[in-house]
Scaffold this active site. Structure first.
Site, PDB file in Angstrom:
ATOM      1  N   ASN A 141       9.540  -9.191  -9.456  1.00 43.29           N
ATOM      2  CA  ASN A 141      10.390 -10.077  -8.658  1.00 43.29           C
ATOM      3  C   ASN A 141       9.529 -10.962  -7.760  1.00 43.29           C
ATOM      4  OD1 ASN A 141      12.517 -11.241  -7.351  1.00 43.29           O
ATOM      5  ND2 ASN A 141      13.087  -9.449  -6.163  1.00 43.29           N
ATOM      6  N   LEU A 165       0.820  -1.215   0.000  1.00 45.78           N
ATOM      7  CA  LEU A 165       0.000   0.000   0.000  1.00 45.78           C
ATOM      8  C   LEU A 165       0.856   1.268   0.000  1.00 45.78           C
ATOM      9  CD1 LEU A 165      -2.924  -1.026   2.399  1.00 45.78           C
ATOM     10  CD2 LEU A 165      -2.966  -0.841  -0.094  1.00 45.78           C
ATOM     11  N   ASP A 191       0.441  -9.569  -4.640  1.00 42.32           N
ATOM     12  CA  ASP A 191       1.713  -8.834  -4.702  1.00 42.32           C
ATOM     13  C   ASP A 191       1.505  -7.512  -5.446  1.00 42.32           C
ATOM     14  OD1 ASP A 191       4.304  -8.065  -4.324  1.00 42.32           O
ATOM     15  OD2 ASP A 191       5.216  -9.615  -5.578  1.00 42.32           O
TER      16      ASP A 191
HETATM   17 ZN   LIG Z   1       8.315 -10.424  -2.632  1.00 41.88          ZN
END
Ligand SMILES: [Zn+2]
Length: 429
Positions: free
Chosen positions: A276, A59, A303
């Site tokens: 990533n 966030l 993510d």
């Molecule tokens: Zn990560």
């Protein structure tokens, strides 16, 4: 509080039924329900699911409010059908004290769109040197149960062992960003033929798998709970399957982008696809899909990683890794798992709500849609299809890897304890 009757929704894709929401709870589920003074919402053709729970959201507040705030991220989450999100600790300052996690928790309450559940850092400043105040964060008003240095791996095995021992005392879980840093120095994309052809430094699957293998052994030795963030390789799924067959207390998540996209996206050199762990191969995508289908992978977690334009619209090598996820997670799951027949609606509820809530030890989320339960739910139009327009997203950032792509499934409404946070596909505040 309003009283609402949702007419003709297919709960978990089953037969149409009415749901009566009253005083923040589901008061009744049945046919031809009525209640005096109740508002009525026609949900014909819509699928009702428990409100989604994200285990992995960035966030960006405090520190990078230009990329996202608790409020804008909460709005994006509600529009995606979420009623609770875990906010990762890699903010500035890092969420490694009771003070910072309580600040994030309060900001979430003020926004009032989803329950914002702070994740605490495992180590001070995410530096991987000494443990943060895990107990103080657990005891704080934010009641932290998930701890992660996400963005960084807890690479030191002795420190990882101590973290697992520590959180066991209060039934916490360490969520590991599995990346052996010595194997990913300068890495830009998945290591393989394509990275060699494009001339980009590779991020080998072994860098992820080696840490997962080590950590499941540590979790088994300590008897503590381990959660593996953003699993991206076929080998990782195999290790998790093995660990679960031994009874190791391990859970795992996969992101929507690792379910849909492959390393081939890097061929465009468009940094929106830099992430990533990196996008992997077709075989890895097939393996993580079947891992979700058979339950080896417990959860789909976004993510969601908003980045300001200057951090993302640069050359590939300089761009920050990460992509948006909250608003398109459910459509991507429909596209990659539901439509191919790998997961039914009950399975979607399990992987996106029930199990994530259980991993985070949340009460009131991930509950069945039956009388007496909190009215946390979403209504989805599975037949709708839409082309993703980044300019129309509620997130403050625009780095969506799905821009211009048509995806199935539209979240029509989301309810947080009986109050609509989203109606007719629009945020209510
Ligand atoms: Zn990560």
């Amino acid at each position: 509080m309003t009283t609402l009757i949702i007419k003709g929704a297919r709960v978990l894709g089953g037969q149409p039924a009415d749901l009566l929401l009253q005083d923040g709870r589901i008061a009744a589920v049945g046919e031809r329900l009525s209640a005096t003074g109740a508002d009525v919402l026609d949900a014909g053709g819509l699928v009702a699911l428990p409100g989604l729970v994200d285990l992995h959201t960035h966030l960006r507040e405090p520190g990078r409010e230009d990329a996202e705030t608790v409020e804008t991220g909460s709005r994006a989450a509600a529009l995606g059908g979420y009623t609770a999100v875990h906010a990762m600790a890699n903010t500035d300052p890092v969420a490694d004290t009771a003070g910072v996690v309580e600040q994030v928790w309060r900001l979430g309450q003020q926004a009032g769109l989803v329950d914002v559940v702070p994740v605490g850092a495992v180590t001070v400043g995410l530096k991987g040197e000494r443990l943060a105040e895990l107990g103080a964060m657990a005891d704080s008003a934010a009641r932290v149960r998930v701890f992660s240095d996400d963005g960084h791996c807890v690479a030191d095995p002795a420190l990882m062992r101590r973290a697992l021992e520590y959180v066991k005392a209060f039934d916490g879980v360490v969520a590991q960003h599995a990346e052996e840093p010595r194997l990913t120095v300068g890495a830009q994309m998945n290591e393989g033929d394509l990275s060699a052809r494009l001339g980009l430094t590779g991020w080998p699957a072994a860098a992820e798998e080696a840490v997962i293998a080590r950590d499941v052994l540590l979790a088994e030795h300590v008897g503590a709970r381990l959660h593996v963030c953003h699993v991206s390789t076929a080998g990782s799924v195999e290790i998790l399957r093995w660990a679960k067959s031994r009874g190791v207390r391990v859970t795992a998540e996969v992101t929507p982008h690792h379910l849909l996209l492959t390393e081939a996206c890097a061929g465009s050199y468009d940094p929106v696809f830099k992430v990533n762990p990196p996008l992997r191969t077709d075989a890895d995508v097939a393996a993580v899909r079947s891992g979700v289908a058979d339950g080896t992978i417990d959860a789909v977690a976004t993510d969601h990683a908003p980045h300001a334009v200057e951090d993302k619209e640069s050359e590939w090598a300089q761009a920050r890794p990460g992509m948006l996820g909250l608003e398109q997670a459910l459509p991507v799951v429909v596209e990659t798992l539901v439509e191919p027949g790998l997961l039914d609606w009950a399975g979607v509820a399990d992987r996106m709500s029930v199990r994530p809530a259980a991993i985070g030890r949340l009460t009131g989320h991930g509950r069945p849609l039956v009388p007496g339960e909190p009215a946390n739910l979403l209504l989805l139009d599975p037949a709708a299809r839409a082309v993703v327009d980044p300019a129309a997203l509620a997130s403050r950032s625009r780095n969506s890897p799905y821009a211009g792509r048509e995806l199935p499934g539209r979240v029509v409404a989301t309810f947080l304890r009986g109050t609509a946070t989203v109606l007719d596909g629009k945020a209510q505040k």
